[in-house]
Design a protein around this motif. Structure first.
Motif, PDB file in Angstrom:
ATOM      1  N   GLY A  57     -49.372 -24.368 -16.846  1.00  0.00           N
ATOM      2  CA  GLY A  57     -50.397 -24.503 -17.864  1.00  0.00           C
ATOM      3  C   GLY A  57     -49.940 -23.835 -19.159  1.00  0.00           C
ATOM      4  N   THR A  58     -50.779 -23.906 -20.161  1.00  0.00           N
ATOM      5  CA  THR A  58     -50.408 -23.412 -21.493  1.00  0.00           C
ATOM      6  C   THR A  58     -50.472 -21.899 -21.603  1.00  0.00           C
ATOM      7  N   GLY A  59     -51.059 -21.243 -20.621  1.00  0.00           N
ATOM      8  CA  GLY A  59     -51.101 -19.788 -20.624  1.00  0.00           C
ATOM      9  C   GLY A  59     -52.385 -19.231 -21.237  1.00  0.00           C
ATOM     10  N   THR A  60     -52.804 -18.093 -20.698  1.00  0.00           N
ATOM     11  CA  THR A  60     -53.969 -17.362 -21.224  1.00  0.00           C
ATOM     12  C   THR A  60     -53.569 -15.915 -21.433  1.00  0.00           C
ATOM     13  N   LYS A  61     -53.765 -15.446 -22.643  1.00  0.00           N
ATOM     14  CA  LYS A  61     -53.467 -14.043 -22.932  1.00  0.00           C
ATOM     15  C   LYS A  61     -54.660 -13.196 -22.533  1.00  0.00           C
ATOM     16  N   LEU A  62     -54.439 -12.259 -21.655  1.00  0.00           N
ATOM     17  CA  LEU A  62     -55.489 -11.343 -21.220  1.00  0.00           C
ATOM     18  C   LEU A  62     -55.326 -10.029 -21.958  1.00  0.00           C
ATOM     19  N   GLN A  63     -56.380  -9.610 -22.623  1.00  0.00           N
ATOM     20  CA  GLN A  63     -56.399  -8.332 -23.325  1.00  0.00           C
ATOM     21  C   GLN A  63     -57.457  -7.455 -22.672  1.00  0.00           C
ATOM     22  N   VAL A  64     -57.031  -6.340 -22.078  1.00  0.00           N
ATOM     23  CA  VAL A  64     -57.981  -5.400 -21.481  1.00  0.00           C
ATOM     24  C   VAL A  64     -58.148  -4.244 -22.451  1.00  0.00           C
TER      25      VAL A  64
END
Lengths: 115, 116
Positions: free
Chosen positions: A106-113
């Protein structure tokens, strides 16, 4: 051809809160699904995969994913997010079309915690 | 040992240079892969080797030439590259390419290539 979609470019979550990174799939035949994580300037790391059986798949670093056939989804979850979970997450599907086997990401998801 | 190593970590080359990227794994995996990844994009498959034979070439330009000298090593030879070839090049391996059970891939840290 098999494909996966990640509808969110970025997900923000507070540290300690549960997190979900979404993935939907489109396949003909049995879906073989994966989640990978990529930290900055690093290669991808395998988290977990779904082949068959239990709809809740447990993986590395406390992550799990829920396979839902009726919604054609394979969302990645974690009960309590850590700042160190901040990274780029890729959903992937095994693609047998074209007469050979490969993995389509997939195109990717940036996770910011957020602390 | 669940590690895939890649050398060099960084490479800057001119458009007339010839260089090679190297990848090594000692997990007994029989499938090895080359991917190209642009910033914030998913990896794009370039080549797949299965049991040391090239099984997939995703229509990659001939200025990229893969080589698999043995089951543990994978090279990517580069010649006359273009600036748009600048990217992170990832090597990966898996037990096999498929069959009934889909095998996860183990990735190296990548080579950051800049073509000037």
């Amino acid at each position: 051809a098999q494909s996966v979609a990640q509808p969110e470019d970025q997900v923000n979550v507070a540290e300690g809160n549960p997190l979900t990174v979404k993935c939907t799939y489109s396949v003909s035949g049995n879906p073989y699904l994966f989640w990978y994580v990529q930290y900055p300037n690093r290669g991808l790391q395998f988290l977990l995969k779904y082949i068959t059986g239990d709809n809740l798949v447990k993986g590395s670093y406390g992550f799990e994913a829920e396979f839902n056939k009726s919604q054609t989804s394979f969302h990645l979850k974690k009960p309590s997010a850590l700042v160190s979970d901040s990274a780029l997450y890729f959903c992937a599907v095994r693609d047998d079309s074209g007469g050979y086997q490969k993995v389509t990401f997939g195109t990717g998801t940036k996770l910011q915690v957020i602390p | 040992d669940t590690e895939v190593t890649q050398t060099p970590k960084h490479l800057v080359m001119g458009m007339t240079n010839k260089k090679s990227l190297k990848c090594e794994q000692h997990m007994g995996h029989r499938a090895m892969y080359w991917y190209k990844q642009k910033a914030k994009k998913p990896p794009e498959l370039m080549f797949v080797y299965s049991y040391e034979k090239l099984s997939i070439n995703e229509s990659v330009p001939s200025r990229f030439s893969p080589e698999c000298p043995n089951s543990s090593l994978l090279n990517l030879h580069l010649h006359a590259l273009q600036p748009e070839d600048s990217a992170l090049y990832l090597c990966a391996s898996s037990l096999e390419t498929g069959g009934r059970s889909p095998y996860e891939q183990y990735f190296g840290p990548g080579t950051r290539l800049t073509v000037t």
